[in-house]
Design an enzyme around this catalytic site. Structure first.
Site, PDB file in Angstrom:
ATOM      1  N   LYS A   1      18.254  -0.121 -54.270  1.00 51.05           N
ATOM      2  CA  LYS A   1      16.804  -0.330 -54.263  1.00 51.05           C
ATOM      3  C   LYS A   1      16.543  -1.798 -54.544  1.00 51.05           C
ATOM      4  O   LYS A   1      17.383  -2.474 -55.147  1.00 51.05           O
ATOM      5  CB  LYS A   1      16.152   0.535 -55.352  1.00 51.05           C
TER       6      LYS A   1
ATOM      7  N   THR B   1       8.216  10.773 -45.072  1.00 46.25           N
ATOM      8  CA  THR B   1       8.241  11.155 -46.488  1.00 46.25           C
ATOM      9  C   THR B   1       7.178  12.218 -46.768  1.00 46.25           C
ATOM     10  O   THR B   1       7.446  13.233 -47.416  1.00 46.25           O
ATOM     11  CB  THR B   1       8.063   9.925 -47.395  1.00 46.25           C
TER      12      THR B   1
ATOM     13  N   ASP C   1       8.803   0.643 -49.325  1.00 48.49           N
ATOM     14  CA  ASP C   1       8.393   1.454 -50.483  1.00 48.49           C
ATOM     15  C   ASP C   1       6.973   0.978 -50.793  1.00 48.49           C
ATOM     16  O   ASP C   1       6.295   0.446 -49.885  1.00 48.49           O
ATOM     17  CB  ASP C   1       9.350   1.234 -51.677  1.00 48.49           C
TER      18      ASP C   1
END
Ligand code: NDP
Length: 448
Positions: free
Chosen positions: A129, A213, A169
């Site tokens: 990440k 998502t 993100d």
């Protein structure tokens, strides 16, 4: 701490000592370690090989300066991060977050969770990440571009299609991925679509990635409802946030016959008893990049609650899709009291440990983020497959693959929870199922 197995407790203490001040990372680690007692009893080699201690230590952590110039010509300095957590199942894979709250502890919690999530997808991807404390809100397109170019000028040397493949993100969507891809191409002189996912459809992106998502989370909740002989039909739902995950969660809920009555942003909540008008939300958020409060300007019957708490609104299904720790113990009690029967986490770790306990004690269907929101990264992996084969799949074909993956994650978590004596507990199911695959690969790879 009461719930961590005695054999593991010392490992958690060590994590606290080695990573001071990183509270979100501590929270994410504790939540996984609490599930692992029965696993190490059954697989003593994981203790001998110190798999848990190794999983808690990222393989590599990169922190760098990101200097850029704003529209006034003033120099700005942000901090960039990439934490390459675990590559036992494939190249590091996980998004980049641009938000002023970003610091190492946030990136590490997200990277840690990502390892188990990616393992659950069944696809060959490791966990990582990254991101920055840069705030894209209120910045011009040119400022965002200059920031992304500076960010990639350092990041490019650490990533690659077989090494580390970032995606979006919070604060990183198609626009930012485009600027970063352009800069990567320029620096490396390589057109390498497999280096980033979430790309535009005309230059290597995958259909369904934008929706993945939210759609995936809704498929997962649908499976939890089916397991209880129920469905979305006629259910009143809440979805927090109004970004990428929230929008496509609302879309799929409506397709499956549910009615989403509220969403939010960090300023307030919009409540529309008739069911949210998603076209208007998309126009406000995706096209015009404005605030949800503008919804009530067009739809006078809707109520905007400035600074409101979305979880006070009665619902049967709640899908937190904004950020970490957005549902606390009190919110969880309110949700259960108001008749909520299912919670599916589109966001990462949106429920505090106190809130999780309330949901588990109430025995409602509770899908933790690392299982429920895995459809995003799974579809990123499908994008990588298409890039590798220089192929592009249809929407229907890709969506079916996503649905199959989510159905599979659900049944794996469900069955693992039963096997370990905790039927219906998706937290235990997801943690154990995700962990065992990584642990076995680490044992096989030797001490690396
Ligand atoms: P976006 O940036 O598209 O949207 C985020 C939304 O959440 C916005 O409405 C934002 O409101 C709100 N929000 C963000 N931070 C806060 C905060 N500190 N307090 C209150 N509201 C906040 O992000 P995504 O939709 O992509 O991500 C949402 C969540 O889903 C995150 O937890 C992310 O990690 C997770 N996730 C995302 C995936 C993806 O594919 N995009 C994959 C898996 C998980 P505002 O505009 O006011 O800031």
């Amino acid at each position: 701490m009461a719930h961590v197995d005695q054999k593991i407790e010392g490992m958690y203490q060590e994590v606290l000592k080695r990573n001071p001040g990183e509270t979100e990372f501590h929270q994410a680690v504790l939540e996984v370690l609490e599930s692992l007692g029965p696993v190490v009893s059954k697989h003593p080699q994981f203790l001998e090989r110190k798999i848990i201690q190794r999983i808690c230590e990222p393989e590599r952590q990169i922190i760098f300066r990101v200097p850029w110039q704003d529209d006034k010509g003033e120099v700005q300095i942000n901090r960039g991060f990439r934490v390459e957590f675990n590559s036992s199942l494939g190249p590091y894979k996980g998004g980049l977050r641009f938000h002023p709250s970003v610091y190492l502890g946030i990136i590490k919690f997200l990277g840690f969770e990502q390892c188990f999530k990616n393992s659950l997808t069944g696809l060959p991807i490791g966990g990582g990440k990254g991101g920055s404390d840069f705030d894209p809100k209120g910045k011009s397109d040119d400022e965002v571009m200059r920031f992304c170019q500076s960010f990639m000028t350092e990041l490019y040397r650490h990533i690659g299609e077989h090494t580390d493949v970032p995606a979006g993100d919070i604060g990183v969507g198609g626009r930012e991925i485009g600027y970063m891809f352009g800069q990567y191409k320029r620096i490396t002189n390589r057109y390498e679509p497999g280096v980033l996912t979430g790309k535009g459809l005309t230059w290597g992106g995958s259909l369904v990635r934008t929706e993945a998502t939210g759609y995936g989370a809704t498929f997962f909740v649908n499976e939890m409802l089916k397991a209880r002989k129920d469905s979305f039909a006629g259910k009143t739902c809440l979805v927090s946030g109004s970004g990428n995950v929230a929008i496509y969660t609302i879309e799929k809920i409506h397709q499956l016959g549910g009615k989403c009555v509220a969403c939010s942003d960090s300023n307030g909540v919009i409540y529309d008893e008739k069911g949210l008008d998603l076209d208007l939300i998309k126009q406000i958020k995706e096209v015009e990049r404005r605030r949800v409060s503008d919804y009530a300007k067009t739809h006078k019957h809707a109520k905007y609650i400035a600074g409101g708490n979305i979880w006070d609104i009665p619902c049967q299904v709640a899908m937190p899709s904004a950020t970490q720790n957005e549902i606390n113990g009190k919110d969880a009690v309110t949700l259960v009291k108001n008749g909520c029967i299912a919670v599916g986490e589109g966001a990462n770790m949106p429920t505090t440990p106190e809130g999780v306990k309330v949901f588990l004690d109430a025995k409602i269907a509770y899908g933790p983020g690392k299982a429920t929101n895995a459809g995003g990264v799974a579809t990123s992996a499908l994008e990588m497959q298409q890039n590798a084969g220089r192929d592009s799949w249809t929407f229907e074909y890709t969506e079916k693959k996503l649905e199959d993956i989510m159905v599979n994650i659900h049944s794996n978590c469900f069955e693992t929870a039963e096997e370990y004596g905790a039927p219906g507990n998706y937290v235990i199911g997801a943690n154990i199922c995700g962990f065992i695959k990584i642990a076995n690969a680490m044992v096989a790879h030797g001490l690396v």
